[in-house]
Design a protein around this motif. Structure first.
Motif, PDB file in Angstrom:
ATOM      1  N   ASP A 166      61.880 108.819 -18.026  1.00 28.58           N
ATOM      2  CA  ASP A 166      60.810 108.316 -17.172  1.00 28.58           C
ATOM      3  C   ASP A 166      61.241 107.063 -16.411  1.00 28.58           C
ATOM      4  O   ASP A 166      60.494 106.573 -15.552  1.00 28.58           O
ATOM      5  CB  ASP A 166      59.560 108.002 -17.996  1.00 28.58           C
ATOM      6  CG  ASP A 166      58.934 109.236 -18.620  1.00 28.58           C
ATOM      7  OD1 ASP A 166      58.523 109.151 -19.799  1.00 28.58           O
ATOM      8  OD2 ASP A 166      58.855 110.272 -17.938  1.00 28.58           O
ATOM      9  N   THR A 167      62.415 106.547 -16.733  1.00 30.36           N
ATOM     10  CA  THR A 167      62.928 105.371 -16.027  1.00 30.36           C
ATOM     11  C   THR A 167      63.093 105.678 -14.542  1.00 30.36           C
ATOM     12  O   THR A 167      63.729 106.658 -14.167  1.00 30.36           O
ATOM     13  CB  THR A 167      64.275 104.941 -16.622  1.00 30.36           C
ATOM     14  OG1 THR A 167      64.074 104.502 -17.963  1.00 30.36           O
ATOM     15  CG2 THR A 167      64.897 103.824 -15.813  1.00 30.36           C
ATOM     16  N   ALA A 168      62.480 104.841 -13.699  1.00 29.30           N
ATOM     17  CA  ALA A 168      62.513 105.068 -12.257  1.00 29.30           C
ATOM     18  C   ALA A 168      61.774 103.936 -11.564  1.00 29.30           C
ATOM     19  O   ALA A 168      61.118 103.123 -12.216  1.00 29.30           O
ATOM     20  CB  ALA A 168      61.844 106.399 -11.907  1.00 29.30           C
ATOM     21  N   PRO A 203      61.262 103.587 -25.876  1.00 32.11           N
ATOM     22  CA  PRO A 203      60.828 104.988 -25.941  1.00 32.11           C
ATOM     23  C   PRO A 203      59.655 105.147 -26.900  1.00 32.11           C
ATOM     24  O   PRO A 203      59.640 104.550 -27.983  1.00 32.11           O
ATOM     25  CB  PRO A 203      62.073 105.714 -26.457  1.00 32.11           C
ATOM     26  CG  PRO A 203      63.208 104.865 -25.994  1.00 32.11           C
ATOM     27  CD  PRO A 203      62.716 103.457 -26.086  1.00 32.11           C
ATOM     28  N   GLY A 204      58.679 105.937 -26.486  1.00 30.86           N
ATOM     29  CA  GLY A 204      57.469 106.125 -27.271  1.00 30.86           C
ATOM     30  C   GLY A 204      56.365 105.137 -26.925  1.00 30.86           C
ATOM     31  O   GLY A 204      55.228 105.307 -27.368  1.00 30.86           O
ATOM     32  N   VAL A 235      60.170 100.778 -13.598  1.00 35.87           N
ATOM     33  CA  VAL A 235      59.864 101.088 -14.996  1.00 35.87           C
ATOM     34  C   VAL A 235      61.168 101.445 -15.691  1.00 35.87           C
ATOM     35  O   VAL A 235      61.887 102.349 -15.253  1.00 35.87           O
ATOM     36  CB  VAL A 235      58.864 102.251 -15.109  1.00 35.87           C
ATOM     37  CG1 VAL A 235      58.711 102.687 -16.566  1.00 35.87           C
ATOM     38  CG2 VAL A 235      57.516 101.847 -14.529  1.00 35.87           C
ATOM     39  N   ASN A 236      61.464 100.729 -16.753  1.00 38.57           N
ATOM     40  CA  ASN A 236      62.666 100.987 -17.548  1.00 38.57           C
ATOM     41  C   ASN A 236      62.254 101.329 -18.974  1.00 38.57           C
ATOM     42  O   ASN A 236      61.569 100.542 -19.635  1.00 38.57           O
ATOM     43  CB  ASN A 236      63.585  99.775 -17.569  1.00 38.57           C
ATOM     44  CG  ASN A 236      64.255  99.546 -16.242  1.00 38.57           C
ATOM     45  OD1 ASN A 236      64.789 100.471 -15.638  1.00 38.57           O
ATOM     46  ND2 ASN A 236      64.259  98.315 -15.774  1.00 38.57           N
ATOM     47  N   VAL A 237      62.670 102.493 -19.409  1.00 34.36           N
ATOM     48  CA  VAL A 237      62.387 102.929 -20.776  1.00 34.36           C
ATOM     49  C   VAL A 237      63.715 102.963 -21.520  1.00 34.36           C
ATOM     50  O   VAL A 237      64.577 103.795 -21.243  1.00 34.36           O
ATOM     51  CB  VAL A 237      61.716 104.312 -20.811  1.00 34.36           C
ATOM     52  CG1 VAL A 237      61.343 104.676 -22.256  1.00 34.36           C
ATOM     53  CG2 VAL A 237      60.489 104.328 -19.912  1.00 34.36           C
ATOM     54  N   SER A 238      63.862 102.025 -22.445  1.00 33.01           N
ATOM     55  CA  SER A 238      65.143 101.884 -23.120  1.00 33.01           C
ATOM     56  C   SER A 238      64.952 101.193 -24.455  1.00 33.01           C
ATOM     57  O   SER A 238      64.072 100.341 -24.611  1.00 33.01           O
ATOM     58  CB  SER A 238      66.107 101.072 -22.260  1.00 33.01           C
ATOM     59  OG  SER A 238      67.311 100.806 -22.956  1.00 33.01           O
ATOM     60  N   SER A 239      65.798 101.562 -25.416  1.00 33.61           N
ATOM     61  CA  SER A 239      65.757 100.889 -26.707  1.00 33.61           C
ATOM     62  C   SER A 239      66.745  99.731 -26.739  1.00 33.61           C
ATOM     63  O   SER A 239      66.861  99.036 -27.740  1.00 33.61           O
ATOM     64  CB  SER A 239      66.067 101.889 -27.826  1.00 33.61           C
ATOM     65  OG  SER A 239      67.307 102.533 -27.583  1.00 33.61           O
TER      66      SER A 239
END
Length: 119
Positions: free
Chosen positions: A89-91, A14-15, A115-119
């Motif tokens: 935004d993950t999709a 994220p970010g 696209v994977n947005v993850s910590s």
């Protein structure tokens, strides 16, 4: 006929930022509009950003100020620069091309890039 090949997806925190690319099989200046869509399981495909043949752009409210669509006509490639990414935004992101011919709209899609947005 238009063939589209996306690239640039992946895992980001994220970010963070990612840039997606969409290479077309013909001059993108001959395509009436190109766009990026995204889709998550169980949901309809959502339009994210559009760029028309005259260079006009349009964005979904959810990505305004964070995403930028652009093009390089010499490379027949459209880009989606994604900044300040959020987990939502993950999709799977899809490139789209619309051709207007004889009163009809012909739609073409790429295969998608995750696209994977993850910590």
């Amino acid at each position: 006929q238009v063939q589209l090949v996306e690239s640039g997806g992946g895992l980001v925190q994220p970010g963070g930022s990612l840039r997606l690319s969409c290479a077309a099989s013909r001059s993108i200046l001959s395509i009436n509009a190109m766009a990026w869509y995204r889709q998550t399981p169980g949901k309809e495909r959502e339009r994210v950003a559009t760029i028309t043949s005259d260079g006009s752009t349009n964005y979904a409210d959810s990505v305004k100020g964070r995403f930028t669509i652009s093009r390089d006509s010499a490379k027949n490639t459209v880009y989606l620069q994604m900044n300040s990414l959020k987990t939502e935004d993950t999709a799977v992101y899809y490139c789209n091309a619309d051709l207007y011919l004889s009163g009809s709209v012909y739609r073409f899609w790429g295969q998608g890039t995750q696209v994977n947005v993850s910590s």
